[in-house]
Design a protein around this motif. Structure first.
Motif, short mmCIF file in Angstrom:
data_model
loop_
_atom_site.label_atom_id
_atom_site.label_comp_id
_atom_site.label_asym_id
_atom_site.label_seq_id
_atom_site.Cartn_x
_atom_site.Cartn_y
_atom_site.Cartn_z
N SER A 78 50.02 6.66 46.70
CA SER A 78 48.93 7.60 46.96
C SER A 78 48.43 7.47 48.40
CB SER A 78 47.77 7.35 45.98
OG SER A 78 48.17 7.53 44.64
N LEU A 79 48.40 6.23 48.89
CA LEU A 79 47.98 6.00 50.27
C LEU A 79 48.95 6.65 51.24
CD1 LEU A 79 46.03 4.64 52.24
CD2 LEU A 79 47.43 2.57 52.08
N LEU A 80 50.25 6.50 50.97
CA LEU A 80 51.25 7.14 51.82
C LEU A 80 51.12 8.65 51.78
CD1 LEU A 80 54.42 4.99 51.03
CD2 LEU A 80 53.12 5.05 53.17
N LEU A 81 50.81 9.17 50.59
CA LEU A 81 50.64 10.62 50.44
C LEU A 81 49.55 11.13 51.36
CD1 LEU A 81 51.10 13.33 48.78
CD2 LEU A 81 49.14 12.56 47.41
N VAL A 82 48.39 10.47 51.35
CA VAL A 82 47.26 10.96 52.12
C VAL A 82 47.45 10.71 53.62
CG1 VAL A 82 45.88 8.85 51.94
CG2 VAL A 82 44.74 11.04 52.20
N LEU A 83 48.22 9.68 53.98
CA LEU A 83 48.44 9.38 55.40
C LEU A 83 49.53 10.25 56.01
CD1 LEU A 83 48.19 5.48 55.45
CD2 LEU A 83 46.52 7.13 56.32
N THR A 84 50.36 10.87 55.17
CA THR A 84 51.40 11.75 55.67
C THR A 84 50.80 13.13 55.98
OG1 THR A 84 53.01 10.63 54.25
CG2 THR A 84 53.66 12.75 55.18
N PRO A 85 50.95 13.61 57.21
CA PRO A 85 50.34 14.90 57.58
C PRO A 85 50.74 16.03 56.64
CG PRO A 85 51.13 13.77 59.52
CD PRO A 85 51.64 12.98 58.34
N GLY A 86 49.76 16.82 56.27
CA GLY A 86 49.99 17.97 55.39
C GLY A 86 48.85 18.96 55.58
N PRO A 87 48.83 20.03 54.78
CA PRO A 87 47.79 21.07 54.92
C PRO A 87 46.36 20.53 54.85
CG PRO A 87 49.55 21.84 53.51
CD PRO A 87 49.82 20.38 53.76
N ASN A 88 46.09 19.61 53.91
CA ASN A 88 44.73 19.09 53.78
C ASN A 88 44.30 18.35 55.04
OD1 ASN A 88 44.57 20.08 51.20
ND2 ASN A 88 45.01 18.13 50.19
N MET A 89 45.14 17.44 55.52
CA MET A 89 44.79 16.67 56.71
C MET A 89 44.61 17.57 57.92
SD MET A 89 46.82 13.55 58.65
CE MET A 89 46.62 12.34 57.34
N LEU A 90 45.54 18.50 58.11
CA LEU A 90 45.45 19.40 59.26
C LEU A 90 44.16 20.21 59.23
CD1 LEU A 90 49.14 20.72 59.33
CD2 LEU A 90 48.05 19.21 61.00
N TYR A 91 43.80 20.69 58.04
CA TYR A 91 42.59 21.50 57.92
C TYR A 91 41.34 20.66 58.17
CZ TYR A 91 38.82 24.32 56.06
OH TYR A 91 37.63 25.00 55.92
N LEU A 92 41.26 19.48 57.58
CA LEU A 92 40.07 18.64 57.72
C LEU A 92 39.88 18.17 59.17
CD1 LEU A 92 40.34 16.50 54.45
CD2 LEU A 92 38.70 18.32 54.95
N ILE A 93 40.97 17.78 59.82
CA ILE A 93 40.87 17.34 61.21
C ILE A 93 40.42 18.49 62.11
CG2 ILE A 93 42.20 16.56 63.22
CD1 ILE A 93 43.92 14.94 61.29
N SER A 94 41.05 19.64 61.95
CA SER A 94 40.70 20.79 62.78
C SER A 94 39.26 21.22 62.54
CB SER A 94 41.64 21.97 62.47
OG SER A 94 42.97 21.65 62.79
N ARG A 95 38.85 21.24 61.28
CA ARG A 95 37.48 21.67 60.97
C ARG A 95 36.46 20.68 61.50
NH1 ARG A 95 35.52 26.21 60.75
NH2 ARG A 95 37.15 26.93 59.34
N SER A 96 36.75 19.40 61.36
CA SER A 96 35.82 18.37 61.83
C SER A 96 35.67 18.41 63.34
CB SER A 96 36.30 16.99 61.39
OG SER A 96 35.40 15.98 61.80
N ILE A 97 36.77 18.56 64.06
CA ILE A 97 36.72 18.59 65.52
C ILE A 97 36.06 19.87 66.02
CG2 ILE A 97 38.14 18.71 67.61
CD1 ILE A 97 40.08 16.77 66.31
N CYS A 98 36.36 21.00 65.38
CA CYS A 98 35.87 22.29 65.86
C CYS A 98 34.41 22.57 65.47
CB CYS A 98 36.74 23.43 65.32
SG CYS A 98 38.42 23.43 65.95
N GLN A 99 34.00 22.08 64.28
CA GLN A 99 32.66 22.44 63.79
C GLN A 99 31.78 21.24 63.49
OE1 GLN A 99 32.88 25.46 60.76
NE2 GLN A 99 30.67 25.49 60.40
#
Length: 211
Positions: A14-35
């Motif tokens: 599960s840890l590897l799953l969340v650490l591997t870049p995917g739609p969720n990570m990309l969206y959260l990072i972009s949203r956090s940095i932008c807003q």
């Protein structure tokens, strides 16, 4: 009751799953940095609710599968191993980019829309869906009690792990992006470690005997 060893291995997957870049990570990072962090955390709440949707669907489906077609697990085992190898290749392939290397500029959104977008990004995330369909069942055994409650237990492990890591990533996205920009050698090392571990887990899964 699921053995502690199996729970620990599943937590690692599960840890590897969340650490591997995917739609969720990309969206959260972009949203956090932008807003900002608040927008990132609001989006994360929607993502986590999506995890519960995946968990309940998988728990009901795995229970039905155990009762109807036990031999289907052999096909799921190989599908899971192939998926892990594909994720390993995505981490190691030449030209592969980290989500911290570049982010998409997103316009500000209301809290309600942030939550909804996080929810649908999570529900429609193929990485999470395939994880639950192909890897999740490998840790369930009829010998360890009711299949449904084993599935719920595993699901809660995945959700807790994913929430914890995603929360840290969301809160510190900007700082992490700057750190990786200043330390590109660590970014390369992270990719190789991730790819190697994923490949190792794929081999382990392929060699696992149906229980």
């Amino acid at each position: 009751m699921i053995p502690v060893h199996d729970l620990l291995v599943f937590a690692g997957a599960s840890l590897l799953l969340v650490l591997t870049p995917g739609p969720n990570m990309l969206y959260l990072i972009s949203r956090s940095i932008c807003q900002g962090r608040t927008a990132g955390v609001t989006s994360l709440a929607g993502v986590v609710l999506g995890f519960f949707v995946h968990m309940l669907a998988a728990s009901l489906g795995v229970t039905a599968l155990f009762m109807a077609v036990p031999m289907a697990f052999e096909a799921l085992k190989w599908a899971g191993a192939a998926y892990l190898l594909w994720m390993a290749w995505q981490a190691l392939r030449p030209g592969g980019a980290s989500p911290f290397e570049q982010t998409t500029t997103l316009p500000p959104e209301s809290p309600r829309r942030l939550f909804a977008m996080g929810l649908f990004t999570s529900i429609l995330n193929p990485k999470v869906a395939i994880f639950y369909l192909s890897i999740f069942p490998q840790f369930v055994s009829a010998e360890h009690g009711p299949v449904f409650w084993q599935s719920v237990t595993l699901g809660m492990v995945q959700i807790t792990t994913s929430f914890s890591v995603n929360l840290l990533i969301t809160l510190f996205a900007a700082r992490i992006a700057i750190w990786f920009k200043d330390n590109p050698h660590w970014l390369r090392a992270q990719k190789w470690v991730m790819g190697t571990v994923l490949a190792g887990l794929a081999v382990r899964l392929a060699m696992e005997q149906r229980r």
